[in-house]
Motif scaffolding. Structure first.
Motif, PDB file in Angstrom:
ATOM      1  N   LEU A 190       0.867  -1.178   0.000  1.00 24.63           N
ATOM      2  CA  LEU A 190       0.000   0.000   0.000  1.00 24.63           C
ATOM      3  C   LEU A 190       0.899   1.222   0.000  1.00 24.63           C
ATOM      4  O   LEU A 190       1.701   1.415   0.928  1.00 24.63           O
ATOM      5  CB  LEU A 190      -0.922  -0.009   1.219  1.00 24.63           C
ATOM      6  CG  LEU A 190      -1.971  -1.124   1.261  1.00 24.63           C
ATOM      7  CD1 LEU A 190      -2.733  -1.078   2.572  1.00 24.63           C
ATOM      8  CD2 LEU A 190      -2.915  -1.020   0.073  1.00 24.63           C
ATOM      9  N   TYR A 191       0.784   2.045  -1.031  1.00 24.35           N
ATOM     10  CA  TYR A 191       1.661   3.187  -1.243  1.00 24.35           C
ATOM     11  C   TYR A 191       0.913   4.483  -0.937  1.00 24.35           C
ATOM     12  O   TYR A 191      -0.167   4.720  -1.467  1.00 24.35           O
ATOM     13  CB  TYR A 191       2.139   3.239  -2.697  1.00 24.35           C
ATOM     14  CG  TYR A 191       3.114   2.146  -3.097  1.00 24.35           C
ATOM     15  CD1 TYR A 191       2.831   0.804  -2.885  1.00 24.35           C
ATOM     16  CD2 TYR A 191       4.317   2.477  -3.713  1.00 24.35           C
ATOM     17  CE1 TYR A 191       3.719  -0.188  -3.278  1.00 24.35           C
ATOM     18  CE2 TYR A 191       5.214   1.491  -4.107  1.00 24.35           C
ATOM     19  CZ  TYR A 191       4.909   0.165  -3.881  1.00 24.35           C
ATOM     20  OH  TYR A 191       5.788  -0.818  -4.255  1.00 24.35           O
ATOM     21  N   CYS A 192       1.526   5.307  -0.099  1.00 21.83           N
ATOM     22  CA  CYS A 192       1.003   6.634   0.176  1.00 21.83           C
ATOM     23  C   CYS A 192       1.672   7.603  -0.799  1.00 21.83           C
ATOM     24  O   CYS A 192       2.903   7.752  -0.793  1.00 21.83           O
ATOM     25  CB  CYS A 192       1.308   7.021   1.622  1.00 21.83           C
ATOM     26  SG  CYS A 192       0.627   8.605   2.101  1.00 21.83           S
ATOM     27  N   THR A 193       0.900   8.230  -1.659  1.00 16.23           N
ATOM     28  CA  THR A 193       1.459   9.054  -2.738  1.00 16.23           C
ATOM     29  C   THR A 193       1.194  10.544  -2.542  1.00 16.23           C
ATOM     30  O   THR A 193       1.168  11.310  -3.504  1.00 16.23           O
ATOM     31  CB  THR A 193       0.897   8.593  -4.098  1.00 16.23           C
ATOM     32  OG1 THR A 193      -0.529   8.679  -4.073  1.00 16.23           O
ATOM     33  CG2 THR A 193       1.316   7.172  -4.412  1.00 16.23           C
ATOM     34  N   ASN A 194       1.022  10.965  -1.288  1.00 22.45           N
ATOM     35  CA  ASN A 194       0.795  12.390  -1.031  1.00 22.45           C
ATOM     36  C   ASN A 194       1.957  13.249  -1.496  1.00 22.45           C
ATOM     37  O   ASN A 194       1.769  14.342  -2.028  1.00 22.45           O
ATOM     38  CB  ASN A 194       0.558  12.622   0.469  1.00 22.45           C
ATOM     39  CG  ASN A 194      -0.768  12.048   0.929  1.00 22.45           C
ATOM     40  OD1 ASN A 194      -1.670  11.844   0.132  1.00 22.45           O
ATOM     41  ND2 ASN A 194      -0.876  11.765   2.212  1.00 22.45           N
ATOM     42  N   ALA A 195       3.193  12.764  -1.260  1.00 23.98           N
ATOM     43  CA  ALA A 195       4.374  13.537  -1.631  1.00 23.98           C
ATOM     44  C   ALA A 195       5.303  12.740  -2.537  1.00 23.98           C
ATOM     45  O   ALA A 195       6.451  13.103  -2.723  1.00 23.98           O
ATOM     46  CB  ALA A 195       5.131  13.983  -0.377  1.00 23.98           C
ATOM     47  N   ASP A 196       4.796  11.644  -3.089  1.00 26.81           N
ATOM     48  CA  ASP A 196       5.587  10.787  -3.963  1.00 26.81           C
ATOM     49  C   ASP A 196       4.697  10.363  -5.124  1.00 26.81           C
ATOM     50  O   ASP A 196       3.473  10.511  -5.090  1.00 26.81           O
ATOM     51  CB  ASP A 196       6.062   9.545  -3.219  1.00 26.81           C
ATOM     52  CG  ASP A 196       6.881   9.873  -1.980  1.00 26.81           C
ATOM     53  OD1 ASP A 196       8.102  10.001  -2.104  1.00 26.81           O
ATOM     54  OD2 ASP A 196       6.270  10.005  -0.894  1.00 26.81           O
ATOM     55  N   HIS A 197       5.326   9.807  -6.139  1.00 25.86           N
ATOM     56  CA  HIS A 197       4.537   9.297  -7.256  1.00 25.86           C
ATOM     57  C   HIS A 197       5.132   7.982  -7.737  1.00 25.86           C
ATOM     58  O   HIS A 197       6.319   7.706  -7.524  1.00 25.86           O
ATOM     59  CB  HIS A 197       4.457  10.301  -8.410  1.00 25.86           C
ATOM     60  CG  HIS A 197       5.790  10.695  -8.971  1.00 25.86           C
ATOM     61  ND1 HIS A 197       6.545  11.720  -8.443  1.00 25.86           N
ATOM     62  CD2 HIS A 197       6.515  10.192 -10.012  1.00 25.86           C
ATOM     63  CE1 HIS A 197       7.676  11.849  -9.129  1.00 25.86           C
ATOM     64  NE2 HIS A 197       7.682  10.936 -10.077  1.00 25.86           N
ATOM     65  N   TYR A 198       4.300   7.169  -8.350  1.00 27.14           N
ATOM     66  CA  TYR A 198       4.729   5.889  -8.902  1.00 27.14           C
ATOM     67  C   TYR A 198       5.152   6.118 -10.345  1.00 27.14           C
ATOM     68  O   TYR A 198       4.384   6.626 -11.163  1.00 27.14           O
ATOM     69  CB  TYR A 198       3.585   4.889  -8.851  1.00 27.14           C
ATOM     70  CG  TYR A 198       4.009   3.470  -9.175  1.00 27.14           C
ATOM     71  CD1 TYR A 198       4.405   2.590  -8.177  1.00 27.14           C
ATOM     72  CD2 TYR A 198       4.019   3.014 -10.489  1.00 27.14           C
ATOM     73  CE1 TYR A 198       4.794   1.291  -8.474  1.00 27.14           C
ATOM     74  CE2 TYR A 198       4.414   1.733 -10.797  1.00 27.14           C
ATOM     75  CZ  TYR A 198       4.800   0.880  -9.800  1.00 27.14           C
ATOM     76  OH  TYR A 198       5.196  -0.399 -10.091  1.00 27.14           O
ATOM     77  N   ARG A 199       6.412   5.756 -10.668  1.00 27.50           N
ATOM     78  CA  ARG A 199       6.934   6.014 -12.003  1.00 27.50           C
ATOM     79  C   ARG A 199       7.320   4.701 -12.679  1.00 27.50           C
ATOM     80  O   ARG A 199       7.996   3.867 -12.098  1.00 27.50           O
ATOM     81  CB  ARG A 199       8.174   6.923 -11.938  1.00 27.50           C
ATOM     82  CG  ARG A 199       8.699   7.291 -13.340  1.00 27.50           C
ATOM     83  CD  ARG A 199       9.852   8.268 -13.247  1.00 27.50           C
ATOM     84  NE  ARG A 199      11.065   7.606 -12.771  1.00 27.50           N
ATOM     85  CZ  ARG A 199      12.154   8.271 -12.380  1.00 27.50           C
ATOM     86  NH1 ARG A 199      12.168   9.595 -12.377  1.00 27.50           N
ATOM     87  NH2 ARG A 199      13.216   7.601 -11.958  1.00 27.50           N
ATOM     88  N   ASN A 200       6.893   4.542 -13.910  1.00 26.22           N
ATOM     89  CA  ASN A 200       7.260   3.380 -14.699  1.00 26.22           C
ATOM     90  C   ASN A 200       7.767   3.884 -16.043  1.00 26.22           C
ATOM     91  O   ASN A 200       7.038   4.562 -16.787  1.00 26.22           O
ATOM     92  CB  ASN A 200       6.059   2.458 -14.903  1.00 26.22           C
ATOM     93  CG  ASN A 200       6.462   1.118 -15.476  1.00 26.22           C
ATOM     94  OD1 ASN A 200       7.637   0.782 -15.530  1.00 26.22           O
ATOM     95  ND2 ASN A 200       5.475   0.352 -15.911  1.00 26.22           N
ATOM     96  N   ASP A 201       9.016   3.589 -16.352  1.00 31.62           N
ATOM     97  CA  ASP A 201       9.604   4.019 -17.615  1.00 31.62           C
ATOM     98  C   ASP A 201       9.253   3.020 -18.707  1.00 31.62           C
ATOM     99  O   ASP A 201       9.548   1.824 -18.576  1.00 31.62           O
ATOM    100  CB  ASP A 201      11.133   4.129 -17.495  1.00 31.62           C
ATOM    101  CG  ASP A 201      11.540   5.177 -16.472  1.00 31.62           C
ATOM    102  OD1 ASP A 201      10.882   6.240 -16.435  1.00 31.62           O
ATOM    103  OD2 ASP A 201      12.512   4.949 -15.734  1.00 31.62           O
ATOM    104  N   LEU A 202       8.614   3.478 -19.759  1.00 33.30           N
ATOM    105  CA  LEU A 202       8.195   2.620 -20.852  1.00 33.30           C
ATOM    106  C   LEU A 202       9.160   2.805 -22.024  1.00 33.30           C
ATOM    107  O   LEU A 202       9.412   3.912 -22.466  1.00 33.30           O
ATOM    108  CB  LEU A 202       6.773   2.992 -21.303  1.00 33.30           C
ATOM    109  CG  LEU A 202       5.704   2.905 -20.193  1.00 33.30           C
ATOM    110  CD1 LEU A 202       4.364   3.362 -20.720  1.00 33.30           C
ATOM    111  CD2 LEU A 202       5.599   1.485 -19.655  1.00 33.30           C
TER     112      LEU A 202
END
Length: 242
Positions: A229-241
């Motif tokens: 479970l990721y809290c993304t208030n001050a972060d973001h999930y990044r996936n390089d395509l």
């Protein structure tokens, strides 16, 4: 030792790629080891250096091996600084701080039906469950739960988990000979349960990113099921395509 002669109708470079992976799975080369030169591999497999190079290109693209200019080709390892968080895609908005880890607990239990199915285990086979928090900037940002087949990780306990200085995947390599080479993930939005909210220090019902990951070793054998479970208030999930 796996056969050194390609036998399938697949392109020759693909056959050689498969033979190298089979040798890795058999433990001929360990994470961090240098592979033989392209000329030596070409002689071993009875192929041209260009064909071997193409096979190594494929393995490099899959992060199974890495090339180091002037040094050669090496088996990838999660102990290397650039590989430590290869499967963790939560990026700080300011990108200035890494993660610290807090072990919440580990225990041995019987695999539930969904865990057994994901890890290709027998019904109710013993697994090790680990719960932990990842912190950044002094705040918890990821609540992780993961399951591992006990037969592959005998001796894994809370003391080892708490004292190992590197990542879990580096621990799996060095102590248990299990190298994670790829992972599948499923993402969805969820609301924080009271327990998750307490641990992540957010209000109950807070939107969280749920990430379920199945990690594989050589031969596409599933070794770890992880639910985060990721809290993304001050972060973001990044996936390089690519």
């Amino acid at each position: 030792m796996p056969s050194t002669k390609p036998r399938s109708p697949a392109p020759l470079y693909e056959q050689i790629r498969q033979l190298i992976v089979a040798a890795l799975a058999a433990g001929e080369w360990r994470p961090g080891d240098a592979l033989p030169s392209e000329a030596a591999l070409a002689a071993r497999f009875g192929a041209s250096a260009g064909t071997v190079r193409r096979a190594l290109d494929e393995l490099t693209a899959a992060h199974i091996v890495e090339r180091r200019q002037g040094s050669g080709t090496f088996v990838s390892t999660h102990a290397a600084p650039r590989q430590q968080f290869r499967f963790l895609r939560l990026v700080a908005d300011d990108e200035t701080e890494g993660f610290t880890r807090e072990l919440l607990g580990s225990r041995r239990l019987r695999a539930s039906a969904d865990v057994a199915r994901a890890l290709a285990l027998r019904a109710a086979e013993p697994v090790i469950e680990v719960r932990r928090l990842l912190h950044r900037r002094g705040r918890p940002v990821v609540l992780d739960e993961l399951w591992l087949a006990e037969r592959h990780f005998k001796g894994l306990n809370a003391e080892l988990l708490a004292t190992h200085p590197g990542t879990l995947y580096a621990l799996f390599e060095t102590h248990f000979g299990v190298h994670m080479v790829r992972a599948q993930e499923q993402l969805r939005a969820v609301a924080a349960t009271p327990d998750a909210a307490r641990l992540l220090q957010v209000p109950p019902g807070e939107p969280l990113l749920s990430v379920e990951r199945l990690a594989f070793t050589y031969g596409d054998r599933p070794m770890e099921l992880r639910r985060g479970l990721y809290c993304t208030n001050a972060d973001h999930y990044r996936n390089d395509l690519n």
